[in-house]
Scaffold this motif. Structure first.
Motif, PDB file in Angstrom:
ATOM      1  N   SER A 199       0.849  -1.188   0.000  1.00  0.00           N
ATOM      2  CA  SER A 199       0.000   0.000   0.000  1.00  0.00           C
ATOM      3  C   SER A 199       0.889   1.244   0.000  1.00  0.00           C
ATOM      4  CB  SER A 199      -0.931  -0.005   1.211  1.00  0.00           C
ATOM      5  OG  SER A 199      -0.231  -0.407   2.359  1.00  0.00           O
ATOM      6  N   LEU A 200       0.313   2.362  -0.388  1.00  0.00           N
ATOM      7  CA  LEU A 200       1.093   3.585  -0.539  1.00  0.00           C
ATOM      8  C   LEU A 200       1.460   4.173   0.820  1.00  0.00           C
ATOM      9  CD1 LEU A 200      -0.797   5.384  -3.426  1.00  0.00           C
ATOM     10  CD2 LEU A 200       1.464   4.288  -3.505  1.00  0.00           C
ATOM     11  N   ILE A 201       2.676   4.713   0.889  1.00  0.00           N
ATOM     12  CA  ILE A 201       3.096   5.440   2.095  1.00  0.00           C
ATOM     13  C   ILE A 201       2.686   6.895   1.912  1.00  0.00           C
ATOM     14  CG2 ILE A 201       5.053   6.152   3.500  1.00  0.00           C
ATOM     15  CD1 ILE A 201       6.477   3.584   2.598  1.00  0.00           C
ATOM     16  N   MET A 202       2.010   7.441   2.914  1.00  0.00           N
ATOM     17  CA  MET A 202       1.500   8.806   2.776  1.00  0.00           C
ATOM     18  C   MET A 202       2.617   9.834   2.918  1.00  0.00           C
ATOM     19  SD  MET A 202      -2.287   8.717   4.411  1.00  0.00           S
ATOM     20  CE  MET A 202      -2.728  10.270   3.618  1.00  0.00           C
ATOM     21  N   ASP A 203       2.459  10.929   2.190  1.00  0.00           N
ATOM     22  CA  ASP A 203       3.445  12.013   2.176  1.00  0.00           C
ATOM     23  C   ASP A 203       3.129  12.985   3.324  1.00  0.00           C
ATOM     24  OD1 ASP A 203       4.810  14.418   1.672  1.00  0.00           O
ATOM     25  OD2 ASP A 203       4.774  14.095  -0.497  1.00  0.00           O
ATOM     26  N   PRO A 204       4.074  13.204   4.259  1.00  0.00           N
ATOM     27  CA  PRO A 204       3.785  14.078   5.403  1.00  0.00           C
ATOM     28  C   PRO A 204       3.961  15.560   5.103  1.00  0.00           C
ATOM     29  CG  PRO A 204       6.004  13.206   5.597  1.00  0.00           C
ATOM     30  CD  PRO A 204       5.419  12.614   4.334  1.00  0.00           C
ATOM     31  N   THR A 205       4.321  15.903   3.849  1.00  0.00           N
ATOM     32  CA  THR A 205       4.592  17.317   3.555  1.00  0.00           C
ATOM     33  C   THR A 205       3.387  18.046   2.976  1.00  0.00           C
ATOM     34  OG1 THR A 205       5.334  16.949   1.278  1.00  0.00           O
ATOM     35  CG2 THR A 205       6.996  16.713   3.028  1.00  0.00           C
ATOM     36  N   GLY A 206       2.467  17.288   2.388  1.00  0.00           N
ATOM     37  CA  GLY A 206       1.303  17.940   1.771  1.00  0.00           C
ATOM     38  C   GLY A 206       1.648  18.688   0.501  1.00  0.00           C
ATOM     39  N   GLN A 207       2.860  18.486  -0.023  1.00  0.00           N
ATOM     40  CA  GLN A 207       3.280  19.243  -1.208  1.00  0.00           C
ATOM     41  C   GLN A 207       3.108  18.414  -2.461  1.00  0.00           C
ATOM     42  OE1 GLN A 207       4.704  22.689  -0.869  1.00  0.00           O
ATOM     43  NE2 GLN A 207       3.334  22.082   0.775  1.00  0.00           N
ATOM     44  N   ALA A 219      22.002  29.851   2.703  1.00  0.00           N
ATOM     45  CA  ALA A 219      21.135  28.671   2.507  1.00  0.00           C
ATOM     46  C   ALA A 219      19.669  29.026   2.692  1.00  0.00           C
ATOM     47  CB  ALA A 219      21.542  27.563   3.478  1.00  0.00           C
ATOM     48  N   THR A 220      19.391  29.783   3.740  1.00  0.00           N
ATOM     49  CA  THR A 220      17.981  30.111   4.009  1.00  0.00           C
ATOM     50  C   THR A 220      17.471  31.161   3.021  1.00  0.00           C
ATOM     51  OG1 THR A 220      16.418  30.646   5.757  1.00  0.00           O
ATOM     52  CG2 THR A 220      18.482  31.821   5.815  1.00  0.00           C
ATOM     53  N   ALA A 230      16.701  29.237  -0.084  1.00  0.00           N
ATOM     54  CA  ALA A 230      15.492  28.421   0.093  1.00  0.00           C
ATOM     55  C   ALA A 230      14.239  29.279  -0.048  1.00  0.00           C
ATOM     56  CB  ALA A 230      15.528  27.734   1.460  1.00  0.00           C
ATOM     57  N   MET A 231      14.301  30.511   0.463  1.00  0.00           N
ATOM     58  CA  MET A 231      13.143  31.399   0.326  1.00  0.00           C
ATOM     59  C   MET A 231      12.910  31.772  -1.134  1.00  0.00           C
ATOM     60  SD  MET A 231      10.561  32.861   1.555  1.00  0.00           S
ATOM     61  CE  MET A 231      10.422  33.350   3.269  1.00  0.00           C
ATOM     62  N   VAL A 239      10.918  29.077  -2.624  1.00  0.00           N
ATOM     63  CA  VAL A 239       9.520  29.104  -2.165  1.00  0.00           C
ATOM     64  C   VAL A 239       8.726  30.189  -2.885  1.00  0.00           C
ATOM     65  CG1 VAL A 239       8.104  29.758  -0.185  1.00  0.00           C
ATOM     66  CG2 VAL A 239       9.896  28.045   0.088  1.00  0.00           C
ATOM     67  N   ARG A 240       9.386  31.312  -3.178  1.00  0.00           N
ATOM     68  CA  ARG A 240       8.681  32.424  -3.827  1.00  0.00           C
ATOM     69  C   ARG A 240       8.749  32.376  -5.349  1.00  0.00           C
ATOM     70  NH1 ARG A 240       6.979  36.138   0.195  1.00  0.00           N
ATOM     71  NH2 ARG A 240       6.843  34.766   1.998  1.00  0.00           N
TER      72      ARG A 240
END
Lengths: 184, 368
Positions: A3-11, A128-129, A132-133, A136-137
């Protein structure tokens, strides 16, 4: 039967269109530059010193100084709108903490979307941060200027030295047409 | 040689599933329980809340956390389904911290949530509130705290070396969750002090910078004991802002000693407010005598003396800045001073069991 493993990120995978930055002028001569102080210690002094260096070396006509109410999150959209109208170009400083460096990049990208060429200054510790932003944008590879870490706690003459040292990089971000094409 | 389990299990499939979770970048470094739809549904059965309900937002990162995402992460953390209402209450309690709603998770300070559980749920689900309450060894304590960390990592997308810019972080980050030892505390439970009815299970939480022990098995004089706490509370290294908050987590022995001498919780707080002070010369000696420029309340060295050197600055100026809880075994006079990262919300969140969890009620704990 597995069975599929669910993705905890929701992305879900997003395909980002390459972001087009604002049109750059050929030079800063006679231009009005907005200085956005993000409120971190020495940030106000730094952007003011940078404004002076830009006037002395690059003929900037005038500066408009504004301050973010909270460094760690995005600037209010009204403040960015106001800067967009009051200035032709904007410099934002200084991203020198975990959240405020990401927030400074977010503000820079928001101003670019409004049509204002913007140069964000972060300390080198927070690349790095900041990067990363940008992802995201929707502006992966967004370029910003870096200064040596730290900025907080520096005496006035060293803040001035940091501003002098980064001025060329800031100017190239604001006038270089190549910057518009995205990541170097 | 150890005997393998003679059950109809497939350890190799389990190993492959665990490795898959690592490869996706979901893990905090330890193995995750691979969460299937069926397992997550069992978590969702424990609450009346809609799976789509948004229970946390990081607008600046374009991320939200829903009840369902929280359930996936809680399952992966190793929680049992019946812990899920505690996870939801803990999450709400953590998110009541102003710093948790802003840039706190991204901070160089690398703050850790401290989660305190009150009420009958402690015994029903097996939360440790006595010896070694800060861990390890107890599934509810360890996995509820871990679930919060996984939600931050996965649902909010805040990971180390990316948006999480912790300089060193905290020892025990995302593992601090304990039950209050209500049975041996001489004072009312934290949740009751916060206005939750007695007998109603609840969770309180705040973000911490660190925990420091106070070991005083040397005297039974209450003032001497309190001065030992005060010395830790006023330590200058932890001073960043004009003042600070300290969550004092008493071991039962210290708490009972103070109560026996007539100190209520409020009395202890008032004693700390009065005695936890630092002189201007002490602050100047470490370069923290001035409120720094920039308006963030930071302390920086002042070029000139602003006030006389014997001026005293209160370190915890209000009762809200010295919350008190009691946990641990009554076997030695030891306690912890826990440094609050931002501002303690001064609230507790009731645990709401719904769905099937409400129907089976207290029976759920016996399934462990």
């Amino acid at each position: 039967m597995g069975s599929l493993i669910m993705d905890p990120t929701g992305q879900t995978t997003r395909v980002e269109a390459e972001m087009q930055l604002a049109h750059r002028p050929p030079s800063l001569s006679g231009r009005t530059v907005g200085l956005l102080d993000n409120g971190k210690q020495n940030a106000g002094r730094f952007v003011e010193e940078l404004g002076k260096v830009l006037a002395e070396r690059y003929g900037v006509g005038s500066v408009v100084l504004r301050k973010k109410p909270v460094a760690t999150v995005d600037a209010p959209s009204e403040l960015l709108e106001e800067l967009h109208h009051a200035a032709e170009l904007v410099v934002i400083g200084v991203g020198d903490c975990g959240s405020c460096s990401a927030a400074a990049v977010a503000d820079g990208i928001a101003l670019e979307r409004l049509g204002t060429p913007t140069a964000v200054v972060c300390t080198e510790s927070f690349k790095a941060t900041a990067d990363a932003m940008a992802v995201v944008r929707g502006a992966a590879g967004y370029r910003y200027a870096t200064v040596e870490h730290p900025m907080a706690g520096l005496p006035g003459d060293e803040v001035r030295a940091r501003a002098e040292g980064v001025a060329d990089e800031v100017v190239s971000l604001l006038v270089d047409a190549a910057v518009r094409r995205g990541a170097a | 040689m150890a005997h393998g389990a003679a059950l109809d299990l497939d350890p190799e499939a389990a190993q492959a599933a665990i490795e898959h979770c690592y490869e996706q970048g979901w893990s905090d470094g330890l193995p995750l329980v691979p969460a299937t739809r069926e397992l997550v549904d069992r978590f969702l059965d424990q609450t009346d809340r809609s799976p789509d309900e948004v229970i946390g937002r990081m607008d600046h990162l374009g991320r939200t956390c829903t009840v369902e995402l929280a359930a996936v992460n809680a399952a992966m953390a190793g929680c049992l389904p019946e812990y899920f209402p505690v996870v939801l209450a803990a999450w709400e309690a953590v998110m009541r911290d102003r710093a948790a709603k802003g840039g706190g998770w991204q901070s160089t300070s690398g703050p850790a949530p401290m989660i305190i559980v009150n009420g009958p749920v402690r015994t029903e689900l097996g939360f440790n509130s006595t010896g070694g309450a800060f861990g390890p060894g107890f599934r509810p304590n360890a996995t509820v705290a871990r679930a919060i960390g996984l939600i931050v990592r996965n649902a909010f997308g805040i990971r180390p070396h990316e948006f999480d810019q912790a300089t060193q972080g905290l020892p025990g980050r995302f593992s601090i969750c304990f039950g209050e030892n209500e049975e041996e505390s001489p004072w009312e439970p934290l949740s009751v002090e916060m206005g939750v009815p007695e007998g109603q299970s609840a969770v309180s939480a705040t973000l911490l910078r660190t925990c420091e022990f106070v070991d005083n098995r040397h005297t039974t004089d209450p003032e001497q004991v309190l001065f030992d706490f005060a010395d830790t509370i006023v330590r200058t290294g932890s001073l960043i802002f004009r003042d600070q908050s300290c969550f004092v987590v008493f071991g039962p022995e210290h708490a009972q000693l103070l109560a026996k001498e007539g100190f209520s919780k409020a009395d202890v707080k008032d004693w700390f407010i009065e005695h936890c002070v630092r002189s201007e010369s002490d602050l100047r000696r470490v370069g923290k005598d001035a409120v720094g420029e920039g308006g963030l309340g930071g302390r920086g060295p002042s070029p000139e003396e602003r006030v006389s050197r014997d001026t005293l600055t209160p370190i915890v100026p209000s009762r809200e800045q010295v919350p008190i809880a009691v946990t641990g075994a009554r076997n030695a006079a030891m306690s912890l001073v826990c440094r609050v990262f931002g501002t303690w919300s001064n609230t507790s969140c009731p645990i709401e069991r719904g769905g099937r969890g409400a129907m089976v009620g207290g029976d759920s704990g016996r399934r462990r």
